[in-house]
Write a protein that holds these residues in place. Structure first.
Motif, PDB file in Angstrom:
ATOM      1  N   ARG A 110      48.806  14.334  61.924  1.00 15.77           N
ATOM      2  CA  ARG A 110      49.053  12.986  62.435  1.00 15.77           C
ATOM      3  C   ARG A 110      50.470  12.921  62.989  1.00 15.77           C
ATOM      4  O   ARG A 110      51.418  13.385  62.361  1.00 15.77           O
ATOM      5  N   THR A 111      50.626  12.328  64.164  1.00 17.63           N
ATOM      6  CA  THR A 111      51.952  12.225  64.772  1.00 17.63           C
ATOM      7  C   THR A 111      52.656  10.928  64.402  1.00 17.63           C
ATOM      8  O   THR A 111      53.876  10.839  64.510  1.00 17.63           O
ATOM      9  N   LEU A 176      42.486   7.516  59.288  1.00 19.10           N
ATOM     10  CA  LEU A 176      42.838   7.676  60.694  1.00 19.10           C
ATOM     11  C   LEU A 176      42.484   6.439  61.509  1.00 19.10           C
ATOM     12  O   LEU A 176      41.623   5.649  61.127  1.00 19.10           O
ATOM     13  N   GLU A 180      44.346   7.143  67.838  1.00 27.11           N
ATOM     14  CA  GLU A 180      45.585   7.687  67.289  1.00 27.11           C
ATOM     15  C   GLU A 180      45.871   9.060  67.895  1.00 27.11           C
ATOM     16  O   GLU A 180      44.973   9.887  68.071  1.00 27.11           O
ATOM     17  N   VAL A 182      47.132  12.804  67.787  1.00 28.01           N
ATOM     18  CA  VAL A 182      47.175  13.840  66.765  1.00 28.01           C
ATOM     19  C   VAL A 182      47.428  15.188  67.427  1.00 28.01           C
ATOM     20  O   VAL A 182      47.409  15.308  68.660  1.00 28.01           O
TER      21      VAL A 182
END
Length: 244
Positions: A110-111, A176, A180, A182
């Motif tokens: 995950r960023t 999540l 999003e 990633v």
């Protein structure tokens, strides 16, 4: 449900070779047993195919876009070929690419949450998307597998809106967010592969596992690499079935 049909006389279709090059052909005739007589109209391959070589045949008609495996049975000239259908027909949606099942190791990072990485495996893969089965530890909200739409659908299939979390908001049963950003890392047979992506679907967590579909942001070179991997995997799987 629309039943896919073979191309008909006069249709222009494409043959995809093992090296991912394409040969454009025109259908001259279709026999009842699935044999196709074709005329080659454009050759993009560097190596001329031979008898018993196998290809992926791709075509479109008023029922959608389709593909199937065919074998070169014979040719009466350089441009006159006879092909034999050797697989079922796969229907493709507008955004869908040929894909394969896999079990290669993978991870998703995950960023927007620093230091959070989930590890697992590739469920299936195309040149533009991947479905991952990931291990999730320490996430409290879980549901049964029957409530997980992402676990039951392939990367490019559309799901009803009610089956998806609201855009940009977390679903109560998954950590999540849809859309999003990633990063995906996969260990494919050709080596390590890394690419950024966007979460397209996030399945609910059950048994500390979840299924996630990611739309990959890849360069043309990376897409070519994935496409070749997919075609090679499909070819190996079909050859293994033939040996049984």
């Amino acid at each position: 449900m629309v039943t896919p049909v073979l191309p008909v006389q006069g249709d222009h279709v494409a043959l995809v070779l093992a090296d991912d090059s394409e040969i454009a052909v025109q259908i001259d005739g279709v026999a009842a047993d699935g044999r196709l007589n074709v005329t080659v109209t454009r050759v993009g391959a560097q190596t001329a195919p031979g008898v018993d070589d196998e290809f992926i045949l791709r075509w479109a008609n008023d029922r959608g876009r389709h593909c199937a495996w065919v074998r070169l049975v014979s040719f009466s000239s350089v441009v006159q070929w006879d092909l034999e259908l050797i697989s079922g027909i796969q229907s493709l949606q507008e955004r869908q690419y040929v894909r394969c099942g896999s079990s290669e190791s993978a991870s998703l990072t995950r960023t927007i949450v620093e230091g959070v990485t989930y590890h697992g495996e590739v469920a299936d893969l195309s040149e533009r998307s991947v479905r991952l089965r990931l291990r999730v530890e320490g996430f409290a909200n879980t549901v049964s597998a029957a409530g997980d739409p992402a676990a039951e659908n392939s990367p490019d299939e559309d799901l009803p809106d009610e089956d998806l979390p609201d855009e940009g908001s977390p679903d109560e049963a998954t950590p999540l967010r849809v859309n999003e950003l990633v990063a995906v890392d996969m260990q494919l047979s050709g080596g390590a592969f890394s690419a950024p992506g966007t979460v397209l679907r996030a399945g609910a967590v059950h048994g500390q596992r979840m299924t996630v579909v990611v739309l990959l942001d890849v360069s043309d070179r990376q897409a070519d690499m994935l496409r070749q991997y997919v075609f090679a995997s499909l070819r190996r799987a079909r050859q293994e079935r033939d040996r049984r």
